[in-house]
Design an enzyme around this catalytic site. Structure first.
Site, short mmCIF file in Angstrom:
data_model
loop_
_atom_site.label_atom_id
_atom_site.label_comp_id
_atom_site.label_asym_id
_atom_site.label_seq_id
_atom_site.Cartn_x
_atom_site.Cartn_y
_atom_site.Cartn_z
N PHE A 153 0.81 -1.21 0.00
CA PHE A 153 0.00 0.00 0.00
C PHE A 153 0.85 1.26 0.00
O PHE A 153 0.32 2.37 0.00
CB PHE A 153 -0.93 0.00 1.21
CG PHE A 153 -1.80 -1.21 1.29
CD1 PHE A 153 -2.88 -1.36 0.41
CD2 PHE A 153 -1.54 -2.21 2.19
CE1 PHE A 153 -3.68 -2.49 0.46
CE2 PHE A 153 -2.34 -3.35 2.25
CZ PHE A 153 -3.41 -3.49 1.38
N ASN A 181 2.89 -3.43 11.86
CA ASN A 181 3.73 -4.25 12.73
C ASN A 181 3.88 -5.70 12.25
O ASN A 181 4.44 -6.53 12.97
CB ASN A 181 3.23 -4.24 14.18
CG ASN A 181 3.60 -2.96 14.89
OD1 ASN A 181 4.61 -2.34 14.60
ND2 ASN A 181 2.77 -2.54 15.83
N GLY A 192 8.22 2.99 2.45
CA GLY A 192 8.71 4.22 3.04
C GLY A 192 9.52 3.93 4.29
O GLY A 192 9.94 2.80 4.55
N ASP A 193 9.72 4.96 5.11
CA ASP A 193 10.54 4.80 6.31
C ASP A 193 9.86 3.95 7.38
O ASP A 193 10.53 3.35 8.22
CB ASP A 193 10.86 6.19 6.89
CG ASP A 193 11.72 7.02 5.95
OD1 ASP A 193 12.73 6.49 5.45
OD2 ASP A 193 11.37 8.19 5.71
N GLY A 194 8.52 3.88 7.36
CA GLY A 194 7.81 3.19 8.43
C GLY A 194 8.11 1.71 8.51
O GLY A 194 8.18 1.14 9.61
N GLU A 216 9.75 -0.65 11.71
CA GLU A 216 9.25 -1.90 12.26
C GLU A 216 10.35 -2.96 12.30
O GLU A 216 10.48 -3.70 13.29
CB GLU A 216 8.08 -2.42 11.43
CG GLU A 216 6.81 -1.60 11.54
CD GLU A 216 5.65 -2.26 10.82
OE1 GLU A 216 5.70 -3.50 10.62
OE2 GLU A 216 4.69 -1.56 10.46
N SER A 247 5.64 7.37 0.73
CA SER A 247 5.50 8.83 0.65
C SER A 247 6.61 9.54 1.42
O SER A 247 7.03 10.63 1.06
CB SER A 247 4.13 9.26 1.17
OG SER A 247 3.90 8.74 2.47
N ARG A 302 -2.85 10.96 2.06
CA ARG A 302 -1.84 9.96 1.69
C ARG A 302 -1.95 9.56 0.22
O ARG A 302 -0.96 9.18 -0.40
CB ARG A 302 -1.97 8.74 2.60
CG ARG A 302 -0.93 7.66 2.34
CD ARG A 302 -0.95 6.60 3.42
NE ARG A 302 -0.37 7.08 4.66
CZ ARG A 302 0.93 7.04 4.92
NH1 ARG A 302 1.78 6.57 4.02
NH2 ARG A 302 1.40 7.48 6.07
N ARG A 330 1.58 15.10 -0.31
CA ARG A 330 0.78 15.33 0.90
C ARG A 330 1.50 16.26 1.86
O ARG A 330 0.88 17.06 2.55
CB ARG A 330 0.46 14.00 1.59
CG ARG A 330 1.67 13.31 2.21
CD ARG A 330 1.28 12.03 2.91
NE ARG A 330 1.45 12.13 4.34
CZ ARG A 330 2.01 11.18 5.10
NH1 ARG A 330 2.42 10.05 4.56
NH2 ARG A 330 2.13 11.35 6.39
#
Length: 663
Positions: free
Chosen positions: A198, A232, A254-256, A260, A286, A359, A365
Site C-alpha cells: 500500500f 507491525n 517508506g521509512d515506516g 518496524e 511517501s 496519503r 501530501r
C-alpha cells in the site's frame, strides 16, 4: 518503458574514541558479510593488497557485437568504468556511449547462441544511464567473444570478463597477477525483501515488479519477498527469522517499514547479534528520508520517485555499508522504541500526522500539509534539555554554517574541536510473481527462459534479433554457484494478491497484537539518561519557552528532498537538534523549508532558528495538547528523552561517493 540492446530509451562505539572512528567505514561487501566478531575485525582490517587506481586497466580485449555483422570494439575495464572504442568498420573520432560508468551498471551475464555452428560466447551488461532529461532508463550492451577457435575458449574469455566486472561491482578483491576465474565469486547474496503493497499511493508493488526485481535479478542477488499485511507485521516476522540464512533484510516501502524491522530485531532475545544484520531501504513510500540520505551518500544527484528508487537499487546491487546510529526513545509511560530517523514536536509532527488524510497524493501530501500548517500556525510551550556532543559534526560546508539563535548563544557551551531451522534461501525464480509472463529466474540459471522479459514487457532479447540469419541467444551458466547453492526452479505465476508465506520460512508464530507503535524492550541500556522525571546531571543545557517546532534528527534528510542536517552522517554518533522559537513570521518559516530542499536553511540568518549537536536530550512539553512523532509515527504525548547509540545497526549504502553524477 524498457529498451533493448545498445540504446537507452524514454558495535557500540566507545564514546572516548569518537574522533578516531569518524572516518572508519564498514567495508563488508556482498562477497563477505561480517557475521561474527572475527569476521567484522577482518572486514575492518586493511586489504591485503593496495586497491587499484580508478584508471588502472583490469582487462583489455577485442570483441565483436551482436548481431554478428555489427561493428567490432576494443574494451577496457577499469575499477570505475568500462571503456568501449569502436574499431571496425571505422573508428569513431568521438565514441558514442564509449564510457559505461560502473556506478550505472546493475550486473552482467553470459550467453551462448542456440546455433551449434556458432562458436562465439556473449557477454552482456545491464546499465541504467541518465538521459538528457535526467531520468534513468534501462539499456543493455552485448559483446561477442570470438577470438578463440573453439566455443570453450570463447566461453572462458566471456566468463573472465563477467567475473571481473562482478568483482568490481561487489567490491571483491581481484588477484594482482593471478587468473580471473568464477571461483573468485562466493555464493549469491541472499536477501529478504519486505514490501508494503500500500506504500507510495498503492504503487509500491507495481514499482517493485517493474524496477526492483529486474535490477537485483540482473545483479545476481537471490531473494525472497513477503508482502506485509498489516501494521507491525514486519516487526513480527523479523522477530522469528533465522537470521543466519539471510545476508540482509531490505524494505521496499517508506521509512515506516524499516522502523518496524529495526524495532523487531531489537525485540529478539539475541538482539545484540540480530541488530547487526545489514538492512537496506528501497523507497516506495511517501516518506523516503533515509533513502534520500543514502542517495546523497552514493554521490547521486537529488532525486524523487522512480529515479530515487533506481538510484537506491543500483547502490543495493553494489553491496557495502556503514554502521547506522540508532536512537533509543523513552516515552512518558516508560516504554522505549528505537529511531533511525527523527523525533519531532510542533510544526513538523503536526504536518506529518495531519497530512495522513492526503496519503493518496504521495509525497505531495507534505506540501499540502505544510501550506495548511502555515495557515494555522501554532506555538508550543516546552523545555528542551540536551547533553552537548564532545565533538563537532564532521566538516560542515561553509554554506551550511550552523548559527545559533542570538538569545541562546550564552546558553550553549563553546564547541570542542573534533577529536536450527531448515534453509530458507530461495532464488528469485522460486518466487511466484503475478506477471503476465513466466516467473523470473536468477541470472545465469540454466532454466532461465531466453525470451523472458525481466520487466514484464516485451521479450528482452527481441531487440538483439537481427533477422533470419541471426540466431537468438540463450543464457549460458558461465558463473556457476558454489556447491550447496540451490538452483533456480521455474514456478507458474499466481493470481494477483498477497503471496502466502511458506511454512518453511522458519518463522515463529506471531505473539503480539500489533500496537500502533512498535515498542522495544530489548536493546542496550541508556547510560547517559537518568530516569524520566528525575533531575538531569551536570553538563546538560536547558532551553525553555515557546517553540514553533523541535526536531531531533540522526541522518541528513528529513524527506527525500529535505536536507535538515546537511553535514550529518549515518555513523557520526550525534543527534542533531534543530528548533524554531516563537516570533518567526510565516514567510520566514516558509523560506526555511524551501531552503531545506538545498540544505541551505542555516545560512538564512534566521534569529529564531537554533541548532545543537548532542548525545542525548530530554523534551518536556508544557502545552497540554500536541503531537509527538518518532520516525513519522505518532507516539503518546508527554515528556520523552532519548540517547544516541552509535553504530548499533548496519545500513546498506553502496560505495561512498559513487560517481553517479553526469559530467
Amino acid at each position: 518503458m524498457w529498451d533493448g540492446d545498445g540504446e537507452p530509451g524514454t558495535g557500540l562505539r566507545d564514546p572516548g574514541m569518537e574522533t578516531q572512528r569518524l572516518d572508519q567505514e564498514l567495508t563488508w561487501s556482498w562477497g563477505h558479510r561480517p557475521g561474527s566478531a572475527l569476521d567484522r575485525a577482518e572486514a575492518m582490517a586493511p586489504p591485503p593488497s593496495p586497491p587499484l587506481a580508478a584508471s588502472t586497466p583490469v582487462l583489455h580485449g577485442e570483441f565483436g557485437s551482436y548481431p554478428a555483422r555489427g561493428p567490432r570494439f576494443a574494451l577496457t575495464l577499469t575499477p570505475q568504468a568500462l571503456h568501449v572504442q569502436r574499431l571496425r568498420p571505422k573508428p569513431e573520432a568521438r565514441p558514442r556511449g564509449g564510457l559505461v560508468l560502473l556506478a550505472e551498471v546493475s550486473g552482467c551475464c553470459t550467453l551462448r547462441s542456440r546455433s551449434a555452428a556458432d562458436s562465439a560466447a556473449y557477454f552482456r551488461i545491464y546499465t541504467y544511464p541518465r538521459g538528457r532529461r535526467g531520468g534513468r532508463r534501462r539499456a543493455t550492451r552485448t559483446f561477442r567473444a570470438d577470438g578463440a577457435a573453439t566455443y570453450e575458449g570463447n566461453r572462458a574469455e566471456a566468463q573472465r570478463w563477467a567475473t571481473a566486472l562482478t568483482c568490481l561491482l561487489r567490491g571483491l578483491p581481484l588477484p594482482g597477477d593471478g587468473e580471473i576465474t568464477a571461483q573468485l565469486l562466493p555464493r549469491p547474496p541472499r536477501l529478504l525483501l519486505l514490501i508494503n503493497p500500500f506504500g507510495g499511493r498503492g504503487l509500491a508493488w507495481q514499482w517493485c515488479k517493474n524496477y526492483v526485481l529486474p535490477m537485483i535479478s540482473e545483479a545476481g542477488l537471490s531473494f525472497n519477498l513477503i508482502q506485509t499485511e498489516r501494521q507491525n507485521h514486519a516487526r513480527e516476522l523479523v522477530q522469528g527469522l533465522s537470521l543466519s540464512e539471510w545476508d540482509a533484510i531490505v524494505t521496499v516501502s517508506g521509512d515506516g517499514l524499516l522502523y518496524e524491522v529495526l524495532n523487531g530485531l531489537l525485540e529478539r532475545p539475541d538482539w545484540e547479534e540480530a541488530v547487526k544484520t545489514p538492512v537496506g531501504i528501497l523507497p516506495c513510500g511517501s516518506g523516503n528520508a533515509l533513502a534520500g540520505a543514502v542517495n546523497q551518500h552514493g554521490g547521486f544527484e537529488p532525486a524523487l520517485g522512480i529515479d530515487l528508487l533506481l538510484n537506491c537499487s543500483l547502490l543495493l546491487c553494489r553491496g557495502g555499508g556503514r554502521p547506522l546510529d540508532l536512537m533509543s526513545v523513552t516515552l512518558a509511560s516508560g516504554s522505549r522504541c528505537f529511531s533511525f530517523l527523527s523525533v519531532a514536536w510542533g510544526f513538523v509532527s503536526d504536518v506529518d500526522i495531519q497530512s495522513e488524510r492526503f496519503r493518496a497524493l504521495g509525497s505531495a501530501r507534505f506540501t499540502l500539509g505544510t501550506v495548511l500548517g502555515l495557515a494555522t500556525l501554532h506555538t508550543y510551550c516546552g523545555r528542551l534539555s540536551y547533553l552537548p556532543a564532545t565533538v563537532e559534526p564532521a566538516s560542515p560546508a561553509t554554506a551550511h554554517g550552523l548559527p545559533r539563535a542570538k538569545s541562546e548563544l550564552t546558553l550553549v557551551p563553546a564547541p570542542v574541536p573534533p577529536m536450527a531451522h531448515s534453509p530458507l534461501h530461495r532464488s528469485v525464480s522460486d518466487l511466484p510473481l503475478p506477471l503476465p509472463q513466466p516467473a523470473l529466474a536468477s541470472p545465469g540459471s540454466p532454466e532461465r527462459l531466453p525470451i523472458l522479459a525481466l520487466n514484464g514487457g516485451g521479450p528482452e532479447l527481441a531487440a538483439d534479433w537481427g533477422g533470419a540469419g541471426d540466431v537468438p541467444l540463450s543464457p549460458d551458466p558461465l558463473l556457476p554457484s558454489p556447491p550447496g547453492s540451490p538452483k533456480a526452479a521455474l514456478l507458474s505465476p499466481i493470481t494477483e494478491g498477497s503471496p502466502e508465506m511458506p511454512a518453511s520460512f522458519g518463522l515463529l508464530p506471531p505473539t503480539l497484537d500489533g500496537d500502533p507503535v512498535a515498542i522495544s524492550t530489548g536493546g542496550p541500556p541508556d547510560h547517559l539518561l537518568p530516569p524520566l522525571g528525575t533531575p538531569l546531571p551536570p553538563g546538560w543545557v536547558t532551553l525553555e519557552g515557546d517553540f514553533v517546532l523541535m526536531l531531533a534528527i540522526s541522518p541528513s534528510h528529513l524527506g527525500a528532498d529535505m536536507v535538515a542536517a546537511p553535514h550529518a552522517r549515518f555513523d557520526d554518533g550525534l543527534v542533531h537538534l534543530c528548533w524554531v522559537r516563537s516570533g518567526i513570521s510565516r514567510a520566514m518559516l516558509l523560506r526555511l523549508f524551501l531552503a531545506m530542499e538545498r540544505g541551505s536553511h542555516f545560512s538564512l540568518g534566521c534569529p529564531q532558528l537554533g541548532y545543537a549537536a548532542a548525545r542525548a536530550f530530554r523534551l518536556e512539553p508544557l502545552t497540554p495538547r500536541g503531537v509527538l512523532t518518532v520516525d513519522g509515527e505518532q507516539v503518546e504525548y508527554g515528556p520523552l528523552q532519548a540517547q544516541m547509540h552509535p553504530g548499533l545497526g548496519t545500513l546498506i549504502t553502496g560505495p561512498p561517493g559513487c560517481p553517479g553524477r553526469n559530467p
